[in-house]
Scaffold this active site. Structure first.
Site, PDB file in Angstrom:
ATOM      1  N   HIS A   9       0.786  -1.234   0.000  1.00 20.72           N
ATOM      2  CA  HIS A   9       0.000   0.000   0.000  1.00 20.72           C
ATOM      3  C   HIS A   9       0.820   1.287   0.000  1.00 20.72           C
ATOM      4  O   HIS A   9       0.556   2.206  -0.781  1.00 20.72           O
ATOM      5  CB  HIS A   9      -0.930   0.017   1.219  1.00 20.72           C
ATOM      6  CG  HIS A   9      -2.104  -0.885   1.097  1.00 20.72           C
ATOM      7  ND1 HIS A   9      -3.168  -0.614   0.267  1.00 20.72           N
ATOM      8  CD2 HIS A   9      -2.389  -2.073   1.706  1.00 20.72           C
ATOM      9  CE1 HIS A   9      -4.066  -1.581   0.367  1.00 20.72           C
ATOM     10  NE2 HIS A   9      -3.614  -2.484   1.217  1.00 20.72           N
ATOM     11  N   SER A  59       2.474  -7.326  -2.774  1.00 17.84           N
ATOM     12  CA  SER A  59       3.052  -7.847  -1.525  1.00 17.84           C
ATOM     13  C   SER A  59       2.952  -9.360  -1.410  1.00 17.84           C
ATOM     14  O   SER A  59       3.288  -9.921  -0.372  1.00 17.84           O
ATOM     15  CB  SER A  59       2.342  -7.210  -0.318  1.00 17.84           C
ATOM     16  OG  SER A  59       0.966  -7.561  -0.313  1.00 17.84           O
TER      17      SER A  59
END
Length: 465
Positions: A301, A360
């Site tokens: 993020h 991720s």
């Protein structure tokens, strides 16, 4: 005002707290309510805006027996006018009720009740309005409602039988529950095992970024390596990352123990606040986590939130969620998942990843990018029909043309959400301005005109144009 009914719904974490079920706006029995509150050993914080004409409001206020209530109780009569005199407005001021139930036991457990308002608009359609935060400090009451994570690990969690890992998770939970807006985020001394896990994940993902990550990510990641220690072989500190991110786009981080309800998480985004876990996945499986962890947050993020367009798009989703119905929250949650979490974007003829869930996660990163048959054009109507999977790869990944185009699509969708107001974010004090009446909009327009006039005058003075 034709009809208004109050519904009090208890927090999902504590079904025992149910003080008031339905309260009629014009037939409130304050004495009975107060007695119930005292029996439950709670302290109410009440803010009242009386609906109707000023004379009606003043007379109604005099009928309310507020004696004996706590000092935190305040009553405010808004500048209300009779609804019949304002055809452009459904409601002038709506009775706003919020109760912050303070510490009820030695563990400082907080129970929070949210109010809903059901009103009829001019077309006799029922509109539901949920309570939502308007000041950034009110986020403190929402950040403690983590549904998953913290110390409540499922039996199939990789760290469930590891007492050391469970103890560490308890530490991180305490940090998040004790945190308040404006405080520095506490520094954490990560263990050698935790730092090793971060380094393994980071090193493997860095091999994929040049080939698959979007240009904004590739531009921002080196900044976090240089300024925040991403490449130093240990978990970066949230406060350090927060300071740098705030300088870039005005987004800030706050620690959280795990998943928040969708309504609460999205509301945070409206204030340009991103809830960020500090714990890391279990070392036994560094490439899998059943929940968001610090690798997901900081590698997925945060580098994207350092891009202004992406940050603005994230905030737009948050603003659209405020006061929305449960059905609309579910829809916005899907938009968030298939853009911010698992979104793709077309850049220079190539499909690149923008979603944090891809950036991720090594395995799903490869899956989404290599199996092109799972990619399709981003269309909100298609997004809303697509199921979302928590424990397996997604069936579809949506390709955006640009952040600006996606933001435009989102604004069109948000405009379809039935709310009796318009929201404006005040960046100066990080608050939400609610515009309901013609007077509200006129004031906002006057403020905007003044700002434009100041800019024009200064441009002429400095540039001579």
């Amino acid at each position: 005002m034709r009809n208004a009914t109050w519904e009090m719904r208890p927090d999902q974490r504590d079904q025992k707290t149910s003080i008031v079920q339905d309260i009629l706006v014009w037939k409130m029995n304050i004495e009975e309510l107060r007695q119930q509150l005292y029996e439950e050993m709670v302290t109410p914080i009440i803010s009242l805006d009386i609906v109707g004409s000023w004379e009606q409001g003043r007379n109604h206020a005099q009928t309310l027996n507020l004696s004996g209530m706590s000092e935190t109780c305040e009553m405010r009569l808004g500048n209300a006018t009779d609804q019949r005199d304002q055809k452009t407005s459904i409601v002038q001021d709506i009775l706003v009720w919020k109760m912050n139930i303070e510490e009820l036991d030695n563990n400082s457990t907080k129970k929070w009740m949210v109010a809903s308002i059901l009103i009829e608009n001019e077309e006799n359609e029922v509109v539901s309005e949920e309570w939502f935060p308007k000041r950034i400090k009110e986020l403190d009451e929402m950040a403690h409602r983590a549904k998953i994570g913290g110390i409540d690990l499922d039996s199939d969690h990789p760290g469930f039988t590891d007492p050391v890992y469970v103890a560490r998770r308890r530490l991180f939970s305490e940090i998040s529950f004790n945190y308040r807006h404006g405080q520095p985020i506490p520094e954490v001394s990560y263990t050698d095992i935790e730092n090793k896990t971060w380094n393994i994940v980071y090193s493997e993902l860095k091999k994929l970024y040049p080939k698959y990550a979007c240009k904004e990510y590739l531009e921002n990641l080196p900044l976090f390596e240089n300024e925040c220690g991403y490449a130093d072989g240990k978990v970066p500190q949230l406060q350090v990352v927060n300071d740098f991110l705030t300088e870039r786009t005005g987004f800030s981080l706050r620690p959280v123990a795990g998943f928040l309800p969708a309504r609460d998480f999205l509301a945070m985004l409206a204030f340009r606040v991103f809830c960020c876990t500090q714990y890391i996945r279990h070392s036994s499986d560094p490439f899998y986590t059943p929940e968001p962890d610090v690798c997901h947050e900081l590698l997925g993020h945060v580098p994207m939130l350092a891009d202004q367009g992406y940050a603005d798009f994230s905030q737009e989703i948050g603003l659209a969620s405020l006061g929305a119905s449960d059905e609309d929250i579910e829809a916005l949650g899907k938009v968030y998942v298939f853009t911010i979490e698992f979104g793709l974007i077309r850049q220079h003829g190539e499909v690149r990843a923008v979603g944090a869930g891809l950036l991720s996660c090594v395995s799903e990163f490869k899956h989404a990018m290599e199996f092109v048959e799972h990619q399709q054009k981003f269309v909100i109507e298609e997004v809303l029909k697509t199921p979302f999977h928590v424990t397996s790869f997604q069936e579809q990944y949506f390709v955006e043309e640009s952040f600006e185009k996606s933001k435009s699509e989102l604004k069109k969708f948000a405009a379809s959400i039935k709310r009796g107001f318009f929201l404006k974010y005040n960046a100066k004090n990080r608050s939400i301005i609610v515009l309901r009446t013609k007077e509200d909009f006129m004031k906002a327009l006057d403020d905007a005109k003044e700002e434009v006039r100041d800019l024009s005058e200064n441009m002429e003075r400095l540039l001579g144009t």
